[in-house]
Each structure stands twice: as C-alpha cells, then as structure tokens.
Design a protein around this motif. Sequence first.
Motif, PDB file in Angstrom:
ATOM      1  N   VAL A 180     -63.776  54.394  71.525  1.00 25.78           N
ATOM      2  CA  VAL A 180     -63.113  54.362  70.231  1.00 25.78           C
ATOM      3  C   VAL A 180     -63.187  55.856  69.621  1.00 25.78           C
ATOM      4  CG1 VAL A 180     -62.454  51.776  69.396  1.00 25.78           C
ATOM      5  CG2 VAL A 180     -64.495  53.186  69.530  1.00 25.78           C
ATOM      6  N   ASN A 209     -72.542  53.826  71.349  1.00 27.60           N
ATOM      7  CA  ASN A 209     -72.672  52.989  71.247  1.00 27.60           C
ATOM      8  C   ASN A 209     -72.980  52.097  72.197  1.00 27.60           C
ATOM      9  OD1 ASN A 209     -73.623  52.243  67.725  1.00 27.60           O
ATOM     10  ND2 ASN A 209     -74.232  53.433  68.476  1.00 27.60           N
ATOM     11  N   PRO A 222     -71.651  48.908  73.689  1.00 29.00           N
ATOM     12  CA  PRO A 222     -70.679  48.388  74.410  1.00 29.00           C
ATOM     13  C   PRO A 222     -69.129  49.048  74.478  1.00 29.00           C
ATOM     14  CG  PRO A 222     -71.706  47.227  72.396  1.00 29.00           C
ATOM     15  CD  PRO A 222     -71.788  48.282  72.102  1.00 29.00           C
ATOM     16  N   CYS A 223     -69.578  50.943  73.979  1.00 27.48           N
ATOM     17  CA  CYS A 223     -68.392  51.602  73.375  1.00 27.48           C
ATOM     18  C   CYS A 223     -68.925  52.095  75.493  1.00 27.48           C
ATOM     19  CB  CYS A 223     -68.459  52.840  73.038  1.00 27.48           C
ATOM     20  SG  CYS A 223     -67.603  52.468  71.422  1.00 27.48           S
ATOM     21  N   CYS A 229     -71.096  52.859  65.687  1.00 29.42           N
ATOM     22  CA  CYS A 229     -70.492  51.631  66.189  1.00 29.42           C
ATOM     23  C   CYS A 229     -69.567  51.553  64.465  1.00 29.42           C
ATOM     24  CB  CYS A 229     -71.475  49.724  66.321  1.00 29.42           C
ATOM     25  SG  CYS A 229     -69.738  48.819  66.403  1.00 29.42           S
ATOM     26  N   MET A 230     -67.633  51.017  65.294  1.00 37.01           N
ATOM     27  CA  MET A 230     -67.506  51.393  64.781  1.00 37.01           C
ATOM     28  C   MET A 230     -67.106  49.932  64.716  1.00 37.01           C
ATOM     29  SD  MET A 230     -65.911  55.476  65.651  1.00 37.01           S
ATOM     30  CE  MET A 230     -66.190  56.036  65.685  1.00 37.01           C
ATOM     31  N   GLY A 231     -67.110  49.328  64.658  1.00 35.25           N
ATOM     32  CA  GLY A 231     -66.619  47.851  64.673  1.00 35.25           C
ATOM     33  C   GLY A 231     -65.118  47.271  65.201  1.00 35.25           C
ATOM     34  N   ALA A 232     -65.309  48.814  66.288  1.00 35.20           N
ATOM     35  CA  ALA A 232     -64.130  48.106  67.183  1.00 35.20           C
ATOM     36  C   ALA A 232     -64.448  48.025  68.999  1.00 35.20           C
ATOM     37  CB  ALA A 232     -63.178  49.176  66.883  1.00 35.20           C
ATOM     38  N   CYS A 233     -65.071  47.678  69.256  1.00 37.97           N
ATOM     39  CA  CYS A 233     -65.610  47.647  70.415  1.00 37.97           C
ATOM     40  C   CYS A 233     -64.706  47.114  70.992  1.00 37.97           C
ATOM     41  CB  CYS A 233     -67.263  46.877  70.244  1.00 37.97           C
ATOM     42  SG  CYS A 233     -68.247  46.654  68.869  1.00 37.97           S
ATOM     43  N   CYS A 254     -67.670  57.412  68.965  1.00 36.66           N
ATOM     44  CA  CYS A 254     -68.631  55.831  69.175  1.00 36.66           C
ATOM     45  C   CYS A 254     -69.849  56.037  70.633  1.00 36.66           C
ATOM     46  CB  CYS A 254     -68.244  54.422  68.722  1.00 36.66           C
ATOM     47  SG  CYS A 254     -69.145  53.276  69.275  1.00 36.66           S
TER      48      CYS A 254
HETATM   49  S1  FES Z   1     -70.379  49.493  69.899  1.00 36.41           S
HETATM   50 FE1  FES Z   1     -68.502  51.670  69.763  1.00 36.41          FE
HETATM   51  S2  FES Z   1     -66.731  50.587  68.142  1.00 36.41           S
HETATM   52 FE2  FES Z   1     -68.693  49.074  68.494  1.00 36.41          FE
END
Ligand code: FES
Lengths: 814, 158
Positions: free
Chosen positions: B132, B84, B86-87, B123-127, B82
């Motif tokens: 991740v 995105n 946050p990551c 995003c994998m919903g595990a920010c 990921c």
């Molecule tokens: S931004 Fe990477 S899991 Fe949400």
Amino acid sequence: MINFEIDGKPVSVPKNGTVMDGANQLGIYIPHFCYHKKLSIAANCRMCLVQVEKAPKPLPACATPAMEGMKVSTHSGQAVTAQKGVMEFLLINHPLDCPICDQGGECQLQDLAVGYGASSSRYTEAKRVVANKNLGPLISTDMTRCIHCTRCVRFGQEIAGIMELGMAGRGEHAEILSFVGSTVDSELSGNMIDLCPVGALVSKPFRYSARTWELSRRKSVSPHCGLGANLVVQVKQNRVMRVLPRENEAINECWLSDKDRFSYEGLNSEERLRKPMIRRGGHWQECDWQTALEFAANGLKAAKEKYGAQSIGALGSPHSTLEELYLLQKIARGLGSGNVDHRLRQSDFRADRSQGIPWLGMSIAEVSRLKSALIIGSTLRKDHPLLAQRLRQSVKQGAQLNLINPVDDDLFTTIANRAIVAPAAMAAILAQVLKAAAESTGKQIPADVKNALAAISVSDTARAIAASLINNKPAAIFLGNLAQHHPQYTNIHMLAQQLAQITDARFGILGEAANSVGAYIAGAIPGNDGSAEPVGTQSAQPGMQSLNASQMLGMSAGGIADAGAEPCRAYILMNLEPELDSYDPRQAVKTLEAAELVVMITAYKSHAILQGGYADVLLPGAPFTETSGTFINIEGRVQSFNGVVAPLGETRPAWKILRVLGNLLEIDGFDYETPEQVRAEILPGSSDVSARLNNHLGGFSLDDVGPQGEPMGSGIQRIGEVPIYQADPIVRRAESLQRTRDAAAPVAWMPGDLMGRLGIQAGDSVRLRQGEGELQLPAARDDKLPANCVRLASAHPLTATLGGMFGEIVVEKL
Amino acid sequence: MLSVESIKKIDHELTKYPSDQKQSAVMSALAIAQDEKGWLATETMDFVARYLGMPPIAVYEVATFYNMYNLQPLGKCKITICTNLPCALSGANEAVAHIQKKLGIGFNETSADGKFTLKEGECMGACGDAPVLLVNNKRMCSFMSDDMIDQLLEELSK
Ligand code: FES
Ligand code: SF4
Ligand code: FES
C-alpha cells in the motif's frame, strides 16, 4: 490516607500519593531519573520499576498510585531484573564518555550504572550521535548523553513558566532542542543544569575547569536580591569555581536564579582591586594599608574640623553585610554625623519620619499560598526571580495576579488584571483601586487620603483589581523595586497601605537587595541622635539636620537636582559605584566631585572610578565570599555565613577595615576581635528581629495623587528600571551573564504613536536629554508601553551620564 | 501567515474544543497549514503557535513527531509507501525497487522535474491490501503491483 507496605514496612500516604512518595517517606531508595519532587510525573525513564504483589509485571513507582493494602518490593528478584534491564537499554546509546564529561562524579546515570549496570555491554551495533545545540552563554550541551527524561522540558513548562526546550522527533530520532535556533533565555535556566541527571546539560562558565571531586563545598548566602537564597559555593585552590543551590524549602526551595548562580564570575574579575590606592596630584598610586587608612582618617578628621561633623556622609550599599553597615554608621555617628544611608536609588524620603523597617509583611513561604496578589511597580521575574516563581505556582493553584506597572514584560504567568500606566499615573490608578475597594466593601476611606480621592473616577480595571483582592483570600499587596525608586513613593506607599486595610489584604515591601532589611537593623539610616543604637525606632524621631542618601548626593526631596541643599564635604562610600548605584548618577557624580574627600571601600577598581576624579582613596574590601557576615532577608530571616575563600591580594574584610578606621579616628567601642562580637552588639540576645519589622506609615496625609490618566502635552517621561544583571557591582562583572539577552545594551523603547509623533523609526539613533546630561542611543518600538513614555534602563554605563531614573526626558530625532 | 480560508478552517477546528484548550487543535491546524503551503516552514509553525497561544517549541514537537508533516519542501506528489513487515512479506520491497527505478530517486529524494518525492511509511492499517502507498497523505492506493504503479505514476505526471 492510604495504608500499604513497601519491603515489608507499613506506610501511609495521602490520597493520590504514589509508591514513590511512600518510599521517600520510609527512606527507601528507588532508582530513578525522570522523577523529581518539584516536577510533574512523566514516567518515561522506567528506572523506578518495582514489583507489586498481584500485578502481572513490574510497575513504575513514580507513577503508580498507592492503593490500600498494596504490597511493594523494591529489591525483589523481579524488581532488580527489571531495573537492570532498563539500565542496559539506557546505556545502549549512551556514549560512556565519563572521563571527559563534566558531570562525572555527580552523575545519576554514572552512580546507578555502578549499582545496576553490567560490567560490559552486549551491544555491538553503532551508537547514535546527536548534534549539540547552542542554548546561549550559560548552558553547554552534549546531546548524545541525553536519556530523554524530559526534566529540562518540564522545568521550563512548570517552574520557569516558559517552554524553551522540547523533545522533537520520536524513537531513535528523538532529541531535546530549542525552537529553531533560539537560545534558552529564562532567568532560571541554570536549574536545568542541576536537574539534568546526566551530562547533557552542563554549566558553560564552569565547563572543563575542575572535576567535581576536587572542589570543597562551603555554605553561603546570596548577596543579590532580597531573598537571600542559600548557596553551596564550590572552591578549588582558593578560587570560587561554581555556585549551586543549598536546599531551603522556606526560601529558595531547591532552585537558584541565574543571577545567584552565575554571578560568581564577577568575583574573579580583572577589575578586582587588590591593593589600596591613593590619588595624588591626579594620579592613582598603589600604597600600603597603613598609608591608605591614615590618609582616610586624617581626611575625615580634617573635614570635621573645618566644616563640622555634619559635613561627613556615609553611604553603604544594601548588598553589604549587617556588620559592615553597622560599623559604617557607627563611624559616622562616632564622628558626630547622622548622615548615613543605604537607600541609594530611593528618591522620595517624605515617609522617613514615620516609618518602621519595611519588609515582606509575611514569610516567603506564605507567598506560595496566596490567592490574590497585587504587585505595584515591579517586573517581578527580573527583580526577585524566585519570588515570581512562587507566585507562578500559586497562580497555577488558582490565585489571581494583578499588576500596576509602567512596563508590561511577560511574567510567564497569567495576569488577571493589569494597569500599565506612566510612572506619574501610578498613584492615581492605585487611588482608583482604593476608591473601588471602599465602594464595594462599604468601608470608609481614611481621612488622610480622602480629599485626594474625591475627584478620582474609577475605571473597570481598578474595579476588577479591587474585586480580586476582596474576593480571594489570603490576598497581598506588594511594592516592588520600581515603586520604591519612584519619585512619589510615599504616595504610593500610603495608598497601597490603605488599600490593604480596606481589602483586608497583607502588605509587603520587596526590598531590592539581600540586606535591605538588615541595613535598617544596622542603623544605616539617617538620624542625628549620635548614638549607635541600631533600632528601627530611631527613625521615628530623626534629627532634622541629618541627610538621607538623596540629599547627600545632591538631590532635594523630589529626587530633583537641587543646588540649594548643602551636601557633604567628605564621604565614605561602601560597596557601591555612584555612577550606577544612585537615583541620579549625573548629579551624584557631580556632587562627589565637588567634595573634598571621598573614601571608597570597594572590591573593584572600575574605569569609571579611576577616571572619574571623585574618589581619593580606594580601600579593597572583600566581597561576600571573602568575609564572614550576616544578611537579613525580606522576611526578616537572619542568615550568617563565613568567608569561603581567603581575601584576594591585599583585600580585607570590610568590617576589619572599618574597625581600624574607627580606631584611627579614636572613636570608642571599636575593639572587636571577631565579627561575632559585632553581630552580638547589633543583635543582642536572640536573632529574632520580627518585632521591629513594620510597613505601617502613619501621620502622613495625601492631598493630591498626581495626574489621572495619561499626561498631556509634550512632556515625555522616563521609565528607568534597573536591568536584572546591572543591579550590583558583582553581577555587573559576571561575564557570562553579561552575554545573555537580559544584559543587552539599553535602547530607547517607545510606543509606536510617540515614535510617529517624533518622526522616529525603530533603529534610528535618537538624542536623549535630561537636564545637562545627554546621549545618543538607538530607538526601539514597544507598543505595550504607556503613551509618552520612554523606557530607558538605568544603572548601566551607557546611560550613566543621564539624570534621574524617572521624570521628564527630552527625545530628539537626529 | 495563512490564507483566510485556512484560518476559517482552523477556527472551525477550534470550535470542537473548550476555549481554554486551544492547543488541542494543533494537529488539525498543522495539517490545514500544510495543505495550503505544501510543507511546514519555521514561519508557518510560528504562526500556528501564535494563533493557538502555544510555545513554538511545543508545536515543533508535534510537527516532528508525526511523519505526515513535511518539514522540508517536497515535490508536487509525495508518495509514502509502507515497508513494515506484513507489507514487506507481500511485495513492498519489490514495489519500492520498481518506483525507485522508474523515478530514479531513493527515499527522501525528489525527482529532478520536481514532481515526486518518495517516503518510507509505517503500517497504514491496511496490511491485507499490501503493498500500500499514500499519495500526499490523503489518497490510499492498494495492491500496488508494478502495473498499478506505472498507471498511477502516469496519472500523477499529467
Ligand atoms: S504493514 Fe503495511 S499497512 Fe500494515
Ligand atoms: S537534556 Fe538532560 S534533563 Fe533534558 S531530557 Fe536529556 S537527560 Fe533529561
Ligand atoms: S522515575 Fe519512574 S519512570 Fe522515570
């Protein structure tokens, strides 16, 4: 009804109506791209954003249901800002290549960008580029221009009945494409060009040949299938450049079939005949009109003197105009001959004694409201594409479609019950349905078919078809092209009519050509009373000696070549190519070759005509775009049109040719000045012909319905249907259509077990024989065909040396 | 053509929907097909289309929409990381650089030994667990420091 307000004006729409519906009613224009009145709502372009009181943000008018008391503004500050914002986004990736785009001048994006776009772009980053796709010979693509409205995708799914285009990927990677490498093969595909609001899908044949504002738009009527679709023909410098639909909700709605749309290419064909020609000493020479017409007139007079009036025969294609067919029969009758016909592919004329003018039996619009239909002998999608489209919509509304046919091509709709049987077994399966219907309604089977039905045992399919017709109303039974060409047409007609009576269904006959009904009204049917009275009643007591099309072309009643019958000595053929437009091309050509004189009024000089040796004089007659005329469609609607371009070369409208011929033959009543005078003579007073239309066949009884089930032994039957793009002389010469999948060269389709028995593999060359005619073609496998049948297209140059469209055929392994 | 086991699994998915709505099972059918074949070839999508009575292009639309479906053959292990926001704020870009250096490949490339393919994911919903990554769409790995990445790659190389 829901009452609400748009821009201060009150409006009411039915429940489930949208803001867009209300605006349409009020005549208020809301900019839009993805919305189309005939397609489902996708709401993906967002161009139609409007302000709705109390809503926190602008809403898409096309997808917002109207609510009681709602107040909508389409031009408020919020609405216009939203619309301008959407336009800015749409233009971000649009190439703005209008100067080299065929859509320029008729582009919704261009128009709306003038209204809602900024004069310059704030976007400075790179634009995306999308690879073009090869969708076949009709649609050209410029995919970078696509705005992803998905109209083309929805058209495929909802109207054409087959999803050939889709949107792959998402976000910036989204693009419209067909499944890996396939072309768009729908017979309605051209409508996607009209629907595409930008220049992403444009017409391939028209591409880069003119700018839209250089074209003049003229009204016309399609000369192809029985519908008589309304056309706008676009013309530049006396040449037809393009054909578009003219909206008529009662006939073609806003659609056209590809045949109606792209056939115009045939009008500009190299094979057009530009000057009259005479064959002298075996050689064709061009000549002037006077010489050609005198030659024709003298020849006809000589034949009459030598062999009597009955030796003259006149055949006109049902794609000819009402006026042309009327004058043709007037000449024949003026000479004293009742040998006139237009039913060139019909082989069974036993019903001629007792039939009125066959027609659809209802209006075209009513077809959309049927709840059950039985189609007998037609691949409707190819024979009458837009009628098939209407039935597809009624199936979506819950109607049941039933089919009795020898071939099982996909109709792109749900078929409730189907009986795919050999041509010879069609009457028998219909008899089963009739018997099943009588059993379940408890009604009496009429005496005229009772005997024939006694020995019939009813199958489950037949029972299901009968139940479908009985339980779903309104129901209708239609006889398609193949049924009308069938050697047992009368039996099929009789049984279908009884079935319609017992099940209380409507009964219709789907005339194959634009003027199939008009040809009857014009009197282009055999009859010996010598008067030019062009009424349907005439066929009720025709003279015994008059010959029908099949007899004139050397066949006897059953469509079998018959040496005993005495065909004519002199012929006038109008707008037809006998080697392609007759039931038994081999016999037809042989008969014409034996004649002393064959006068052809034709727009084309084909290789077959020039080399054939049967024609003696060719008179260049104008196709529908170069003459005024009238077609009467299958619902009995009279539609007149004017020529849209001047005749090519020395071509003349056929009604003028016939008028001069009539004068030279010294027949009375040929001093027409205008085609309107001819029309007024045919249709005095009103142009309502409905009272003369009647499918009822009386005074005919049936003893035998032919073999039940599959025929035994080695007798292999031919299924010789007419391919969609071979049906008439114009479409045969439309180059782009001839490159489509539907125009593929004919092969001998056979079911696997027949191939196994003959030791043939798919792809092998086989010898096919009918009487003296034989040819070699590759074999192909289609397990959906009935046993012991070979499907081999007729009306095609490759099969023109064979015999009748149906009947026995010999297949040999090579 | 898919194996009998795969077809059984698809049939099981089909029981979850009304019989005239077979296309509802398209996503699971494609996933099952991909599990068996490793990726979705045109023939495989054609098969699924026929099996579910859908136009092939409609299956293709689904397969191209979701990036967990592989439309090209891949290495044995597909690593989707990921990137995105946050990551990215919590070290995803460094993790990417580390993986790329270790394997010598960029995004959408496959290592020379045919073992690894690297993909960029959303995003994998595990920010909260950033960085991740996913192994072959199924195994989620959290807090992927350089050490953790080395361990994982070693384990997967075996
Ligand atoms: S931004 Fe990477 S899991 Fe949400
Ligand atoms: S190709 Fe034309 S009709 Fe199809 S989605 Fe794009 S813009 Fe719309
Ligand atoms: S027209 Fe309403 S969203 Fe496209």
